[in-house]
Design a protein around this motif. Sequence first.
Motif, short mmCIF file in Angstrom:
data_model
loop_
_atom_site.label_atom_id
_atom_site.label_comp_id
_atom_site.label_asym_id
_atom_site.label_seq_id
_atom_site.Cartn_x
_atom_site.Cartn_y
_atom_site.Cartn_z
N LYS A 48 0.83 -1.20 0.00
CA LYS A 48 0.00 0.00 0.00
C LYS A 48 0.88 1.26 0.00
CE LYS A 48 -3.80 1.97 2.70
NZ LYS A 48 -4.66 1.71 3.88
N ARG A 53 0.79 3.91 -3.11
CA ARG A 53 0.30 5.27 -2.91
C ARG A 53 1.40 6.32 -2.93
NH1 ARG A 53 -4.47 5.02 1.56
NH2 ARG A 53 -5.88 3.66 0.42
N HIS A 54 2.66 5.91 -2.89
CA HIS A 54 3.77 6.86 -2.85
C HIS A 54 4.85 6.49 -3.86
CE1 HIS A 54 1.78 6.94 1.10
NE2 HIS A 54 2.03 8.23 1.07
N TRP A 103 -1.48 11.34 -4.50
CA TRP A 103 -1.90 10.43 -3.44
C TRP A 103 -3.41 10.26 -3.45
CZ3 TRP A 103 -4.74 10.66 1.16
CH2 TRP A 103 -4.55 9.59 2.03
N ALA A 119 -4.46 8.12 -6.45
CA ALA A 119 -4.19 6.69 -6.23
C ALA A 119 -5.19 6.09 -5.26
CB ALA A 119 -2.77 6.51 -5.70
N LYS A 120 -5.49 6.81 -4.21
CA LYS A 120 -6.45 6.33 -3.21
C LYS A 120 -7.84 6.23 -3.82
CE LYS A 120 -7.78 7.32 1.53
NZ LYS A 120 -7.62 8.24 2.65
N GLU A 171 -7.90 3.18 -6.10
CA GLU A 171 -7.83 1.96 -5.30
C GLU A 171 -9.17 1.65 -4.63
OE1 GLU A 171 -5.85 1.02 -1.05
OE2 GLU A 171 -4.48 1.77 -2.59
#
Length: 149
Positions: free
Chosen positions: A26, A30-31, A48, A51-52, A55
């Motif tokens: 994770k 995310r990074h 970020w 991506a979140k 996801e």
Amino acid sequence: MYLQAEIAEQQGRFALDDVARGIGDKLVRRHPWVFAGTDDPDDMMGAWEAAKRAEKQRTSALDGIPSTLAALSRAAKVIARVRDVHLPVELVDEPIGADEVGEQILVLVQRAQASGIDADQATRDALRRFEDDVRRVETGPDSGEQGKN
């Protein structure tokens, strides 16, 4: 967390190694600008959030913000999210001091009370209208484009 993982491992559900691997995956996912150097770190919060959002399969930048938050806390979270994803929604950018914020909020609450208005409910109502504007921008004809705030 260790105790929960130990119990889950004894039940054959998962092990602590699974938890650690999931957390590591994770973090990398995310990074990517930290671990792979592939993305532009100039917009870390926007990347970020994107991506979140992907996801968690969110359809709005506002998804995941608890509706049970206090009015001011929710307003702060909503506005921060809108800024982070660069939605083209009109936001005030004029700086203000912390003491002045507190004083102005207290004055507004006093004025609202003197007028028979529930300041908390008025804030929730205004926030709901703002959220409606955000959703309209997200689903509008230019929803794929990111603007400035």
